[in-house]
Design a protein around this motif. Structure first.
Motif, PDB file in Angstrom:
ATOM      1  N   ALA A 183      41.031  13.592  42.820  1.00 13.10           N
ATOM      2  CA  ALA A 183      41.251  12.203  42.406  1.00 13.10           C
ATOM      3  C   ALA A 183      41.323  12.096  40.892  1.00 13.10           C
ATOM      4  O   ALA A 183      42.156  11.353  40.343  1.00 13.10           O
ATOM      5  CB  ALA A 183      40.135  11.308  42.951  1.00 13.10           C
ATOM      6  N   ALA A 184      40.470  12.849  40.187  1.00 12.86           N
ATOM      7  CA  ALA A 184      40.506  12.839  38.724  1.00 12.86           C
ATOM      8  C   ALA A 184      41.855  13.333  38.219  1.00 12.86           C
ATOM      9  O   ALA A 184      42.424  12.783  37.262  1.00 12.86           O
ATOM     10  CB  ALA A 184      39.375  13.698  38.170  1.00 12.86           C
ATOM     11  N   ARG A 185      42.400  14.358  38.862  1.00 19.54           N
ATOM     12  CA  ARG A 185      43.697  14.895  38.438  1.00 19.54           C
ATOM     13  C   ARG A 185      44.817  13.876  38.678  1.00 19.54           C
ATOM     14  O   ARG A 185      45.714  13.724  37.841  1.00 19.54           O
ATOM     15  CB  ARG A 185      43.980  16.205  39.178  1.00 19.54           C
ATOM     16  N   VAL A 186      44.776  13.192  39.814  1.00 23.27           N
ATOM     17  CA  VAL A 186      45.819  12.202  40.100  1.00 23.27           C
ATOM     18  C   VAL A 186      45.740  11.054  39.099  1.00 23.27           C
ATOM     19  O   VAL A 186      46.767  10.600  38.577  1.00 23.27           O
ATOM     20  CB  VAL A 186      45.695  11.688  41.543  1.00 23.27           C
ATOM     21  N   LEU A 187      44.546  10.568  38.825  1.00 25.95           N
ATOM     22  CA  LEU A 187      44.402   9.480  37.861  1.00 25.95           C
ATOM     23  C   LEU A 187      44.908   9.912  36.483  1.00 25.95           C
ATOM     24  O   LEU A 187      45.564   9.128  35.781  1.00 25.95           O
ATOM     25  CB  LEU A 187      42.942   9.038  37.782  1.00 25.95           C
ATOM     26  N   LEU A 230      57.280   8.497  43.128  1.00 28.16           N
ATOM     27  CA  LEU A 230      56.674   9.549  43.936  1.00 28.16           C
ATOM     28  C   LEU A 230      55.601  10.271  43.130  1.00 28.16           C
ATOM     29  O   LEU A 230      55.831  10.671  41.985  1.00 28.16           O
ATOM     30  CB  LEU A 230      57.739  10.546  44.391  1.00 28.16           C
ATOM     31  N   ILE A 231      54.432  10.439  43.755  1.00 30.02           N
ATOM     32  CA  ILE A 231      53.352  11.257  43.212  1.00 30.02           C
ATOM     33  C   ILE A 231      53.258  12.494  44.093  1.00 30.02           C
ATOM     34  O   ILE A 231      52.870  12.412  45.263  1.00 30.02           O
ATOM     35  CB  ILE A 231      52.015  10.504  43.209  1.00 30.02           C
ATOM     36  N   LEU A 232      53.633  13.618  43.567  1.00 34.30           N
ATOM     37  CA  LEU A 232      53.678  14.873  44.322  1.00 34.30           C
ATOM     38  C   LEU A 232      52.390  15.648  44.106  1.00 34.30           C
ATOM     39  O   LEU A 232      51.994  15.900  42.965  1.00 34.30           O
ATOM     40  CB  LEU A 232      54.871  15.700  43.861  1.00 34.30           C
ATOM     41  N   LEU A 233      51.737  16.032  45.188  1.00 36.28           N
ATOM     42  CA  LEU A 233      50.527  16.830  45.103  1.00 36.28           C
ATOM     43  C   LEU A 233      50.729  18.170  45.777  1.00 36.28           C
ATOM     44  O   LEU A 233      51.425  18.269  46.809  1.00 36.28           O
ATOM     45  CB  LEU A 233      49.343  16.142  45.778  1.00 36.28           C
ATOM     46  N   SER A 234      50.124  19.208  45.214  1.00 38.32           N
ATOM     47  CA  SER A 234      49.924  20.437  45.973  1.00 38.32           C
ATOM     48  C   SER A 234      48.471  20.455  46.421  1.00 38.32           C
ATOM     49  O   SER A 234      47.590  19.912  45.745  1.00 38.32           O
ATOM     50  CB  SER A 234      50.242  21.680  45.130  1.00 38.32           C
ATOM     51  N   GLY A 235      48.222  21.054  47.591  1.00 41.56           N
ATOM     52  CA  GLY A 235      46.864  21.117  48.099  1.00 41.56           C
ATOM     53  C   GLY A 235      46.016  22.090  47.308  1.00 41.56           C
ATOM     54  O   GLY A 235      46.530  22.921  46.545  1.00 41.56           O
ATOM     55  N   ALA A 236      44.720  21.979  47.478  1.00 39.93           N
ATOM     56  CA  ALA A 236      43.814  22.938  46.869  1.00 39.93           C
ATOM     57  C   ALA A 236      43.862  24.248  47.653  1.00 39.93           C
ATOM     58  O   ALA A 236      44.315  24.292  48.801  1.00 39.93           O
ATOM     59  CB  ALA A 236      42.399  22.377  46.848  1.00 39.93           C
ATOM     60  N   ASN A 237      43.377  25.314  47.040  1.00 38.48           N
ATOM     61  CA  ASN A 237      43.478  26.661  47.617  1.00 38.48           C
ATOM     62  C   ASN A 237      42.176  27.060  48.308  1.00 38.48           C
ATOM     63  O   ASN A 237      41.186  27.363  47.640  1.00 38.48           O
ATOM     64  CB  ASN A 237      43.810  27.643  46.492  1.00 38.48           C
ATOM     65  N   PRO A 238      42.152  27.084  49.657  1.00 39.12           N
ATOM     66  CA  PRO A 238      40.923  27.418  50.382  1.00 39.12           C
ATOM     67  C   PRO A 238      40.770  28.902  50.675  1.00 39.12           C
ATOM     68  O   PRO A 238      39.802  29.319  51.322  1.00 39.12           O
ATOM     69  CB  PRO A 238      41.104  26.660  51.699  1.00 39.12           C
ATOM     70  N   SER A 239      41.708  29.722  50.232  1.00 39.13           N
ATOM     71  CA  SER A 239      41.841  31.075  50.774  1.00 39.13           C
ATOM     72  C   SER A 239      40.661  31.986  50.450  1.00 39.13           C
ATOM     73  O   SER A 239      40.411  32.950  51.173  1.00 39.13           O
ATOM     74  CB  SER A 239      43.142  31.719  50.268  1.00 39.13           C
ATOM     75  N   GLY A 240      39.933  31.708  49.372  1.00 45.64           N
ATOM     76  CA  GLY A 240      38.862  32.607  48.965  1.00 45.64           C
ATOM     77  C   GLY A 240      37.749  32.751  49.972  1.00 45.64           C
ATOM     78  O   GLY A 240      37.044  33.765  49.979  1.00 45.64           O
ATOM     79  N   GLN A 241      37.586  31.773  50.864  1.00 41.75           N
ATOM     80  CA  GLN A 241      36.498  31.834  51.834  1.00 41.75           C
ATOM     81  C   GLN A 241      36.978  31.785  53.283  1.00 41.75           C
ATOM     82  O   GLN A 241      36.186  31.650  54.190  1.00 41.75           O
ATOM     83  CB  GLN A 241      35.506  30.693  51.597  1.00 41.75           C
TER      84      GLN A 241
END
Length: 254
Positions: free
Chosen positions: A185-189, A113-124
């Motif tokens: 993608a860079a972070r996952v790799l 399993l590769i677990l990701l959290s989403g990016a944070n869009p809240s600033g805008q």
């Protein structure tokens, strides 16, 4: 068949919305990971992507997890909960249980399993403070739940403050643009133990083209509100872009 069989499940984040190619199709971080993985390992990667935009976390699990496991993958990536965060009433506990279901099923099937959290869009975003607060709580709860499972690979994007800034986001301010998808993608790799192309961490900024002020609300917020009132989703009627394996070969230019 390739020794690596990578399947991605999730919502618009994993489908690739915001990273549109000239022909109108979406690419996104998962496509880029398959490409980067093949290049870094100099071997073909079998890749499938069952993610569909607009999905809440439990429909992702109920509709995508078992079909993904039926493909007999070696690796499965999972992210969800972003659309739940935009609903008036959200149960963090219920979202975390969905993550745990995916973990348990992957463990049962012997799938990494590769677990990701989403990016944070809240600033805008309108009501961004509420979205950020919920996202902070969810991120902490998932990390806590998985603390006893070091075998799960983690690519956590929510804490990435640079990724949360406007240059990484598309015109709707809710989905990452190509620059954002490359950074994920860079972070996952990196999580997989590969050295991603250095440029992927921060591609050149894109020229701003999005609507502002009242035009932004007409173009992006109003359609979202109408879908909520009609109890419909942007993903209704959509099919996964790669429901079966596609072979991603190493690039001769890599």
């Amino acid at each position: 068949m390739s020794s690596v069989r990578f399947v991605a499940i999730g919502d618009s984040f994993t489908e690739g919305v915001g990273d549109e190619l000239p022909d109108g199709t979406v690419r996104g971080w998962a496509d880029l990971v398959a490409e980067g993985w093949a290049n870094a390992s100099d071997a073909p990667v079998e890749y499938a992507n069952l993610a569909i935009r607009g999905k809440l976390v439990w429909p992702i699990v109920d509709e995508q997890l078992e079909p993904a496991l039926a493909l007999k993958p070696t690796h499965l990536s999972f992210n969800g909960g972003g659309n739940d965060m935009l609903r008036p009433r959200t149960s963090i506990a219920a979202i975390v249980e969905a993550f745990d279901r995916v973990r348990l099923r992957c463990a049962q099937e012997g799938v990494q399993l590769i677990l990701l959290s989403g990016a944070n869009p809240s600033g805008q975003l309108p009501l961004g403070r509420l979205v950020r607060q919920r996202g902070d709580v969810l991120s902490a709860a998932v990390v806590e739940r998985f603390s006893a499972h070091p075998d799960v690979l983690r690519a956590l994007n929510w804490p990435d403050r640079e990724l949360a800034t406007p240059p990484y986001w598309s015109d709707d301010r809710l989905h990452m643009n190509a620059r954002g998808h490359h950074r994920v993608a860079a972070r996952v790799l990196s999580t997989l133990g590969f050295e991603p192309p250095a440029a992927w961490w921060s591609l050149p900024e894109l020229a701003p083209t999005g609507a502002r002020g009242a035009a932004y609300y007409r173009e992006h917020v109003a359609p979202w509100v109408r879908r909520r009132l009609a109890r419909t989703s942007s993903g209704d009627g959509r099919m996964p872009k790669f429901a079966e394996w596609v072979t991603v070969a190493p690039s001769s230019d890599a």
